[in-house]
Design an enzyme around this catalytic site. Sequence first.
Site, PDB file in Angstrom:
ATOM      1  CG  ASN A 157      -6.503   1.600  11.378  1.00 48.58           C
ATOM      2  OD1 ASN A 157      -5.328   1.872  11.263  1.00 48.58           O
ATOM      3  ND2 ASN A 157      -6.952   1.009  12.484  1.00 48.58           N
ATOM      4  CB  THR A 158      -9.399   5.860  12.756  1.00 46.80           C
ATOM      5  OG1 THR A 158      -8.063   6.050  12.303  1.00 46.80           O
ATOM      6  CG2 THR A 158      -9.609   6.674  14.025  1.00 46.80           C
ATOM      7  CB  ALA A 178      -8.313   7.891   4.496  1.00 49.28           C
ATOM      8  N   GLY A 179     -11.068   8.282   6.273  1.00 50.68           N
ATOM      9  CA  GLY A 179     -12.130   9.230   6.556  1.00 50.68           C
ATOM     10  C   GLY A 179     -13.483   8.626   6.847  1.00 50.68           C
ATOM     11  N   GLY A 199      -8.383   9.566   9.568  1.00 50.36           N
ATOM     12  CA  GLY A 199      -8.763   9.597  10.969  1.00 50.36           C
ATOM     13  C   GLY A 199      -9.834  10.596  11.332  1.00 50.36           C
ATOM     14  CE  LYS A 208      -3.385   2.761   2.392  1.00 47.92           C
ATOM     15  NZ  LYS A 208      -3.969   3.151   3.684  1.00 47.92           N
TER      16      LYS A 208
END
Length: 259
Positions: free
Chosen positions: A208-209, A186-187, A160, A99
């Site tokens: 993830n987050t 992301a986001g 995040g 990645k």
Amino acid sequence: MNTHDPLVIAGREFRSRLLTGTGKYDTFETMREALAASGSQIVTVAVRRIDFDAPGEDITAFLPEDVLLLPNTSGCETAEEAVRSARLARAGGLPDWVKLEVIPDPRYLLPDPVETLRAAAQLVEEDFTVLPYVLPDPVLQKKLEEVGCATVMPLAAPIGSGRGLKLRDAIRIMVEQAEVPLVVDAGLGAPSHAAEAMEMGADAVLVNTAIARAGDPVAMARAFRLAVEAGREAHRAGIMEEGSDAAASSPVAGAIHGA
């Protein structure tokens, strides 16, 4: 409807369309349980978090079995740094999938499109399977496809932030013209965000987050898995077009009227 609907990246099939990250968990044990609950088959780990001098004793020892470990070049600010990080991962025995992240911006953590394209071209030439993380830029998308990237991974909102599909219009264009799998990365902050991305036609999402920092990461991982599955099924089923006027659910024709 054909129920066999694998995600295919670089000729390899995956049942799950939810990719997951490994950062921000309170413990490795919680991370392992959440990743298992997510059903994810591709798990990304920052190369800088792997101890190549003590294999099996770092974060990789806590990953579920039968997942593809996807090294990422997090922390790299130039193409040269990212290429060096990928080479280190491969030399350390990790898969030659990467990645690709090139992020020189310390405040908003936005990827550098020029350096990302440079690194991608070099890594593809060295026989890496490259999954680049980018701003949602349809022109850059085509250039990355042309150099041989296996996917393109546009951000939905800053890393995040949990703000969801703030850049949906550009992502929608990318979905329409994609020639390799498009992974929204992301986001995304809630399962509904992931479902929306899949309903738009994204091939997969990476989260993830939103899982790691949830009150119950394991339960949230299950929720994201179900949301991704529901969004994909809705996209395949064909979502109705929006209308400006109300339309009765029950047909008027053939209605029984009182005497």
